[in-house]
Design an enzyme around this catalytic site. Structure first.
Site, PDB file in Angstrom:
ATOM      1  N   ASP A 255      33.490  34.821 -56.996  1.00  0.00           N
ATOM      2  CA  ASP A 255      32.309  35.587 -56.329  1.00  0.00           C
ATOM      3  C   ASP A 255      31.472  36.763 -56.153  1.00  0.00           C
ATOM      4  O   ASP A 255      32.501  37.851 -56.609  1.00  0.00           O
ATOM      5  CB  ASP A 255      32.029  35.683 -54.197  1.00  0.00           C
ATOM      6  CG  ASP A 255      30.847  35.143 -53.343  1.00  0.00           C
ATOM      7  OD1 ASP A 255      30.250  34.042 -53.414  1.00  0.00           O
ATOM      8  OD2 ASP A 255      29.905  35.840 -53.091  1.00  0.00           O
TER       9      ASP A 255
ATOM     10  N   CYS B 221      24.662  22.402 -48.883  1.00  0.00           N
ATOM     11  CA  CYS B 221      25.077  22.355 -47.645  1.00  0.00           C
ATOM     12  C   CYS B 221      23.657  21.716 -47.082  1.00  0.00           C
ATOM     13  O   CYS B 221      23.104  22.159 -46.475  1.00  0.00           O
ATOM     14  CB  CYS B 221      25.939  23.154 -46.672  1.00  0.00           C
ATOM     15  SG  CYS B 221      25.324  24.955 -47.778  1.00  0.00           S
TER      16      CYS B 221
ATOM     17  N   GLY C  31      35.595  30.651 -48.707  1.00  0.00           N
ATOM     18  CA  GLY C  31      37.299  30.279 -49.219  1.00  0.00           C
ATOM     19  C   GLY C  31      37.933  29.454 -48.724  1.00  0.00           C
ATOM     20  O   GLY C  31      39.174  28.975 -49.142  1.00  0.00           O
ATOM     21  N   GLY C  32      36.920  28.615 -47.813  1.00  0.00           N
ATOM     22  CA  GLY C  32      37.486  27.298 -47.268  1.00  0.00           C
ATOM     23  C   GLY C  32      38.711  26.398 -48.425  1.00  0.00           C
ATOM     24  O   GLY C  32      39.416  25.802 -48.276  1.00  0.00           O
ATOM     25  N   LYS C  33      37.290  26.561 -49.272  1.00  0.00           N
ATOM     26  CA  LYS C  33      37.448  25.142 -50.714  1.00  0.00           C
ATOM     27  C   LYS C  33      38.412  25.666 -51.560  1.00  0.00           C
ATOM     28  O   LYS C  33      39.299  24.946 -51.983  1.00  0.00           O
ATOM     29  CB  LYS C  33      36.446  25.053 -51.044  1.00  0.00           C
ATOM     30  CG  LYS C  33      35.000  24.213 -50.240  1.00  0.00           C
ATOM     31  CD  LYS C  33      33.776  24.290 -50.900  1.00  0.00           C
ATOM     32  CE  LYS C  33      32.803  23.369 -49.750  1.00  0.00           C
ATOM     33  NZ  LYS C  33      32.065  24.549 -49.354  1.00  0.00           N
TER      34      LYS C  33
ATOM     35  N   ALA D  21      33.030  31.679 -51.901  1.00  0.00           N
ATOM     36  CA  ALA D  21      33.490  32.318 -50.881  1.00  0.00           C
ATOM     37  C   ALA D  21      32.997  31.727 -49.626  1.00  0.00           C
ATOM     38  O   ALA D  21      32.352  31.043 -49.514  1.00  0.00           O
ATOM     39  CB  ALA D  21      32.234  33.958 -50.726  1.00  0.00           C
TER      40      ALA D  21
ATOM     41  N   ASP E 199      30.077  24.426 -55.680  1.00  0.00           N
ATOM     42  CA  ASP E 199      29.530  24.619 -54.240  1.00  0.00           C
ATOM     43  C   ASP E 199      28.342  25.844 -53.742  1.00  0.00           C
ATOM     44  O   ASP E 199      28.256  26.673 -54.033  1.00  0.00           O
ATOM     45  CB  ASP E 199      30.431  25.051 -53.054  1.00  0.00           C
ATOM     46  CG  ASP E 199      30.010  24.622 -51.368  1.00  0.00           C
ATOM     47  OD1 ASP E 199      29.826  23.655 -51.186  1.00  0.00           O
ATOM     48  OD2 ASP E 199      30.397  25.778 -51.111  1.00  0.00           O
TER      49      ASP E 199
END
Length: 468
Positions: free
Chosen positions: A266, A372, A246-248, A244, A322
């Site tokens: 997720d 991040c 979902g960009g990657k 989540a 991630d």
């Protein structure tokens, strides 16, 4: 140039971070004074937005040039004819970069004020308008159509519905109210929609709310670098273990030309639905998203579940982890109210997920780990742990290499640190960008700034040499 105070942290959290950045290895290499200076610079930079807005083009549906032309037209409309360049990244061909103008220092503050919550304030500094749920307080005489000065309640102390607030607040710019105070605080739970349209933000960047939604995905630069480092190939079976929003995931599918299978997991249902919506919107059919806890994604018996989680060992060609993290690299972030216990809670979870990822990866497969955040514990220490725990893993050089090398302090060799990517927000001075300076800046200098002045982020790439 610094216009906001340094990011506000609980004292025990700031001390914890400082221990990581002023560790023995760093002090030995650079001296204590330089290490402390760099740490203070980092805290200042975290409270300011990056100097570029980054968007990824959905190359599955359109060419980069076509989308760039559409975006230029959109920016002309949004910025009232102001000419701002759009740069295509030379090493990430599907990435477009838009310079942020600011900080703008001559904005006249208005008598009528609105106070927004810290998260809303952060979004405004990245180009968003103010939506009604984000407004915490407004002057008692505020009417629709009034010019309003907007402030962020960075410490979250303002009471909902207050008519004035004398606590710590940071000026974000001016806007025009779309609603009156009475409408905003009418008690209607479903009140959504725009509350204040920002017209003079301190940092001017375009709004991407419903702008070319099938063609563009708003993404921080390092988040786009991760998927290129993973380097997915058509026909492969790939796992995005914590996917989540979902960009990657959608980026993986686009780089594979939508050929192969991308499994996205997720454990939060609404987030999984968002991944499915994004895949549908972007026209990507290779994505299968499941609501499932990644720590339980390995199948203990050898009965195949026909493509649904949990999975048999050695199922995937490539895996992206991630990982859930403390998020301490996000920008702008003027204040974090988390306790030390919360910040330090992610390392064990990351190791559980990492262990599952190693088991699910085929021999010869690639595992990319990213966060991040800026903490040593969640980044370089995890790499050192992984290399000791899993002899089958080898650290790999990354391509493209856009971030700096890893940070000292976890006992990794110089060679190993060079194979990592750490995006460090303190790497360059905070820029002071206006239209005139943009016209005079060379393209190469703008690209260098975009690469350096990003959110805090970390990437490590491993290859699995033999069966676990």
């Amino acid at each position: 140039m610094s216009v906001f105070p340094k990011t506000s942290l609980r004292p025990e959290v700031e001390n914890y971070l400082k221990e990581g950045f002023v560790n023995k290895e760093i002090v030995s290499a650079f001296g204590k004074e330089e290490a402390e200076r760099k740490f203070e610079t980092l805290l200042k930079h975290l409270s300011h937005p990056p100097s570029f807005t980054t968007v990824r083009v959905n190359t599955h549906l359109a060419s980069v040039q076509h989308v760039k032309n559409l975006l230029l037209d959109e920016l002309q409309k949004q910025l009232n004819g102001l000419s701002i360049p759009i740069l295509q990244h030379p090493d990430l061909q599907d990435i477009l970069l838009i310079p942020v103008i600011g900080p703008r220092k001559n904005i006249k503050k208005q008598q009528c004020e609105a106070i927004v919550g810290p998260q809303c304030g952060n979004a405004v500094l990245r180009g968003a308008h103010v939506y009604a749920p984000g407004i915490v307080s407004a002057s008692k005489f505020m009417k629709a159509g009034d010019v309003i000065s907007v402030y962020s309640d960075i410490k979250g102390k303002c009471k909902k519905g207050a008519k004035e607030f004398d606590g710590t607040k940071v000026f974000l710019g001016n806007g025009i109210s779309e609603l009156s105070r009475k409408e905003i605080f009418s008690g209607l739970p479903e009140l959504k929609g725009m509350g204040i349209r920002m017209t003079e933000p301190v940092y001017l960047s375009p709004s991407f709310d419903n702008v070319l939604p099938r063609y563009l995905f708003l993404q921080n630069l390092p988040s786009a670098v991760v998927t290129h480092v993973l380097n997915p190939q058509p026909g492969e079976k790939i796992l995005d273990l914590c996917a989540a929003p979902g960009g990657k995931t959608t980026h993986i599918a686009a780089l594979m030309h939508d050929q192969g299978e991308v499994i996205a997991l997720d454990k939060i249902f609404n987030k999984v639905e968002k991944i499915k919506q994004n895949a549908l919107l972007l026209g990507l059919n290779s994505i299968r998203a499941f609501c499932f806890d990644g720590t339980k994604a390995i199948k203990l018996d050898m009965v195949d579940t026909e493509g649904e989680p949990p999975f048999l060992p050695e199922t995937f060609d490539r895996i992206l982890l991630d990982a859930p993290c403390s998020g301490m690299g996000q920008r702008p972030n003027m204040a974090c109210t988390w306790s030390l216990k919360e910040v330090a809670s992610y390392q064990p979870l990351q190791r559980k997920l990492f262990t599952v990822a190693v088991q699910l990866l085929k021999p010869g497969g690639v595992l990319v780990y990213s966060t991040c955040t800026i903490t040593l514990a969640e980044n370089e220490e995890q790499v050192a742990w992984a290399l000791t725990k899993f002899p089958c893993l080898q650290l790999q050089p990354q391509k493209p290499q856009i971030g700096g090398e890893g940070m000292r302090g976890a006992g990794l060799s110089c060679e190993q640190l060079k194979q990592l990517q750490r995006f460090d927000p303190s790497a360059v001075p905070l820029p002071d960008t206006d239209i005139d300076s943009l016209r005079e800046t060379r393209r190469e200098d703008m690209l260098r700034l975009a690469n350096k002045d990003s959110i805090g982020f970390f990437i490590a790439k491993f290859v699995k040499s033999k069966s676990t």
